[in-house]
Write a protein that holds these residues in place. Sequence first.
Motif, PDB file in Angstrom:
ATOM      1  N   SER A   1       0.423  -1.123  -0.268  1.00 43.41           N
ATOM      2  CA  SER A   1      -0.181   0.157   0.171  1.00 43.41           C
ATOM      3  C   SER A   1       1.110   1.109  -0.447  1.00 43.41           C
ATOM      4  O   SER A   1       0.576   1.690  -0.213  1.00 43.41           O
ATOM      5  N   THR A   2       2.054   1.589   0.688  1.00 42.12           N
ATOM      6  CA  THR A   2       2.829   2.638   0.901  1.00 42.12           C
ATOM      7  C   THR A   2       3.907   2.543  -0.806  1.00 42.12           C
ATOM      8  O   THR A   2       4.116   3.359  -0.687  1.00 42.12           O
TER       9      THR A   2
ATOM     10  N   GLY B   1       1.354   2.458  -3.286  1.00 45.15           N
ATOM     11  CA  GLY B   1       0.645   2.811  -4.006  1.00 45.15           C
ATOM     12  C   GLY B   1      -0.135   1.876  -4.902  1.00 45.15           C
ATOM     13  O   GLY B   1      -1.213   2.121  -5.648  1.00 45.15           O
TER      14      GLY B   1
ATOM     15  N   ARG C   1     -11.201   0.321   9.339  1.00 42.28           N
ATOM     16  CA  ARG C   1     -10.218  -0.721   8.396  1.00 42.28           C
ATOM     17  C   ARG C   1     -10.434  -2.352   9.288  1.00 42.28           C
ATOM     18  O   ARG C   1      -9.969  -3.163   9.295  1.00 42.28           O
TER      19      ARG C   1
ATOM     20  N   ARG D   1       4.394   5.483  11.697  1.00 40.93           N
ATOM     21  CA  ARG D   1       2.855   4.845  10.981  1.00 40.93           C
ATOM     22  C   ARG D   1       1.988   5.435  10.695  1.00 40.93           C
ATOM     23  O   ARG D   1       1.116   5.641   9.362  1.00 40.93           O
TER      24      ARG D   1
ATOM     25  N   GLY E   1       2.812   7.593   7.866  1.00 37.99           N
ATOM     26  CA  GLY E   1       3.675   6.770   6.496  1.00 37.99           C
ATOM     27  C   GLY E   1       1.649   6.531   6.459  1.00 37.99           C
ATOM     28  O   GLY E   1       1.329   5.587   5.161  1.00 37.99           O
TER      29      GLY E   1
ATOM     30  N   LEU F   1      -0.179   4.400   7.622  1.00 35.47           N
ATOM     31  CA  LEU F   1      -0.555   3.055   8.130  1.00 35.47           C
ATOM     32  C   LEU F   1      -1.266   2.909   9.515  1.00 35.47           C
ATOM     33  O   LEU F   1      -1.823   1.877   8.921  1.00 35.47           O
ATOM     34  N   GLU F   2      -1.880   3.734  10.223  1.00 38.54           N
ATOM     35  CA  GLU F   2      -2.488   4.031  10.564  1.00 38.54           C
ATOM     36  C   GLU F   2      -3.263   5.059  11.430  1.00 38.54           C
ATOM     37  O   GLU F   2      -3.091   5.661  10.139  1.00 38.54           O
ATOM     38  N   TRP F   3      -4.418   5.462  11.878  1.00 46.08           N
ATOM     39  CA  TRP F   3      -4.952   6.688  11.593  1.00 46.08           C
ATOM     40  C   TRP F   3      -5.285   7.648  13.093  1.00 46.08           C
ATOM     41  O   TRP F   3      -5.662   6.425  14.532  1.00 46.08           O
ATOM     42  N   ALA F   4      -4.639   8.623  13.303  1.00 47.51           N
ATOM     43  CA  ALA F   4      -5.077   9.244  14.028  1.00 47.51           C
ATOM     44  C   ALA F   4      -6.233   9.568  14.589  1.00 47.51           C
ATOM     45  O   ALA F   4      -6.858   9.800  14.071  1.00 47.51           O
TER      46      ALA F   4
ATOM     47  N   PRO G   1      -2.528   5.939   2.263  1.00 54.12           N
ATOM     48  CA  PRO G   1      -0.832   5.441   1.819  1.00 54.12           C
ATOM     49  C   PRO G   1      -1.202   5.646   0.714  1.00 54.12           C
ATOM     50  O   PRO G   1       0.470   5.977   0.755  1.00 54.12           O
ATOM     51  N   GLN G   2      -1.391   4.676  -0.058  1.00 50.93           N
ATOM     52  CA  GLN G   2      -0.949   4.833  -1.583  1.00 50.93           C
ATOM     53  C   GLN G   2      -0.713   5.843  -2.356  1.00 50.93           C
ATOM     54  O   GLN G   2      -0.530   6.077  -2.907  1.00 50.93           O
TER      55      GLN G   2
ATOM     56  N   PHE H   1       8.565   3.507   3.079  1.00 47.70           N
ATOM     57  CA  PHE H   1       8.054   2.973   4.026  1.00 47.70           C
ATOM     58  C   PHE H   1       9.021   1.897   4.114  1.00 47.70           C
ATOM     59  O   PHE H   1       8.550   1.146   2.716  1.00 47.70           O
TER      60      PHE H   1
END
Lengths: 259, 275, 328
Positions: free
Chosen positions: A161-162, A164, B15, C45, C48, C50-53, C70-71, C77
Amino acid sequence: MSTRIALRTAALGYLGVLVLVPLAMILYRTFEDGLVAFFQSVTTPAAISAISLSLTIVAIVVPLNVVFGLVTALALARGNFPGKGILQAVVDLPFAVSPVIVGVALILFWGNDGWLGGALPVIFSLPGMVLATVFVTLPFVVREVEPVLREIGTEQEEAASTLGASRWQTFWRITLPAIKVGVFYGVVLTVARSLGEFGALTVVAGGVAGESQTLTLLVHARYIDDHNTFGAYAASTVLMGLALVTLVLMALLERRREA
Amino acid sequence: MASLAVPKPPARTRRNLGGGVGPIGLGVASLWLSLIVLLPLAAVFTKSLEAGPAEFWDAITAPSARYALLLTTAISALVALINVVTGTLIAWVLVRDEFRGKSLVNAIIDLPFALPTIVASIVLLSLYGPRSPVGIHLYATKPAVIVALAFVTLPFVVRSVQPVLMEVDREAEQAAASLGASGWTTFRSIILPALYPALLGGAGLAFARAIGEFGSVVLIGGGIPRDTEVASQYIAKQIETDRPASAAAVSVTLLAISFVVLFAIRWFTKRKGVA
Amino acid sequence: MITVSNVSKHFGDFTALDDVSLEVPDGSLTALLGPSGSGKSTLLRIIGGLEWADAGSVVIHGDDVTNVPPQKRGIGFVFQHYAAFKHMTVRDNVGFGLKIRKTPKDKIDARVDELLNIVGLGGFAKRYPSQLSGGQRQRMALARALAVEPKVLLLDEPFGALDAKVRTELREWLRRLHDEVHVTTLLVTHDQEEALSIADNIAVMDNAHIEQVGGPRELYDRPANPFVMGFLGPVAKVDGTLVRPHDIALRTQPDAGTREAQVMRVSHLGFEVRVDLELSDGKPVFAQLTRYEAAQLELAGGDIVWLALTGDSDARLVSEDDRLDAVA
């Protein structure tokens, strides 16, 4: 060492009497009149139709199990939601339920007098046979795939995913290749069980020759109704051959999984 | 820039709810499981109690029903017991013995899982049925039911005991032997305690499988009421003769027996594991 | 530049980040340093995607990416355990991001070859990750992250799974790589030596907070609090004052402001000599001397010496915190 020999003899003796000798016997009975007789017996119109019905059921059940099995496995391995324990238990339920009870349940739920009375023409028909087979094979894909999903973790997917990749791309390019051996294994078990299912189908299908008769129902009908013992043996041998293929595939996949 | 006091959409929850599949996936999975497994079984429960508890009781205590239930439970327990002995024996030979063709024998153990149950019935009939070449005629007798159930439950105990046996501490055994313990004493005092959970687990699975078994019994057992007819055959007959409430009541009873046994074993193993 | 503003994050009852703000300057190599559980990986993360605040915002190069997946963040990363795509060759791993972006194959090949040469994996394109060592896998992962020309590079304990020797090599190699590529880099580590040796800028985290941000020397010499001081290097405590043990000088004669102590043990650790002492009030303390200083003093167990606080650093903290007694 005599105890060792005694134990070995006892163990092999038990397996011989219970499994090996009966298997050899049925093979002998099947082929004692030659290959032609066997071939004729498994290519009668009823046999052909039974084989094709069995394969049709497999062809419907396998994709259903793969798709819903993957979704369920992903939810169980990755999700965190209330009622997850219940979902886990429900997945295992088909292992603990008698096939005959599966048939009863389907009749009472889908049948004309059932909860969804007549929503699907299940009794004595293909949808009912498919539902019964899906019920008994439901745990296989989930139970093969879920531990693999846990083991591979989410890092590779996060990495994708990072870089893309969308969720869908990540699933096809990263997740699926990583779990494919588990999926194959689940499919092999599903196919074997689908071909072999009998109890639930007896209750649901009725087994009309040429219509709602699978290979297993054919074996039963030939032995009981037609008193065609040889025909029953021959059809059983076909099923046994399929079981053997299953075992070989399982062994091969096991080797790949360990590699 | 730093003005995000506004609560954001609960992205994180989104998620994690269904993992990689999201809430829609989770919903699909739940609906699928409900439609295929849960609701049909629920229909059996409601049907069994539709006419009240008295009817339920009558249905399961009708002479043939009661006989079938008792016979099935007793024979399943016996078969589980047989499996405990033979399963341990076979697992022992597979783990500790070395001989040619061992891997083939190991593969044969799984055959009853791979073989359709109706084929199991036919296979046993070919040897022990009316045309028995060895003169053993079991057709439509209780021993026939026992043999059929032993056949289909063969892998459970073997496969649960085998890995544990591989892990058993050989040094502890050798220590016991060096202290003068005989082979049998060593087995009983060192190995058997380590095998208990696996034995119980395997026996429980074998019992649960046996109690619901149908295909392997149907041909060789003969299905004679109040003699060799097992519960699943009785249930199938009730459906054929259009007595769904009775079929449902016996089904529920059968499920209850198997769950009680499975839960008892799980509870027992857990307690043992803690102690 | 990465700007993190007032970010908070909870996992159930556990607070991973509590109102954290941070700026990572353009082109810098910044380290997020802290003990495990301090929230540093969670912060990385969140940056990046990969986690949401739970609250707060993340801005990368002027774009608010707080709600961007992230995409679409334009990040690279790198994970502690490499996250190698096991079923793909090294070439396919490195080219993955470009393939997703539908880059023409010849361009992908050229870029992958270039990157593999940069990370020293030129001859390894056709291998699978399982055929590489840990260090090689991590270099592959770095090449993979760099292939898509990210705006920022995020590294989560990238050398944590490697053995000590490889770790040191890769650390230096990363520093050189950064000097060539100049991509804004944020590196999470729990190893203060790693942070001090390669980062331009270090943010020290503890207990869901950022304790102090600064250059390596600044943090070492002027720690804001006992935690930062203790985490970045050895600490000795003399009468409630925390000092670096190499800022303790030993005299054979008393002088103004000196403190009497008895030598308990002298350990020769190569260039450094460690002297364990006991103050007159019975509390232990230790000093680090150079070989040369130790030779001049001719110390032996049982000697009486006088301590003076010297040295050029200003790392002096007055603390009543008894936790740090144990550090010495």
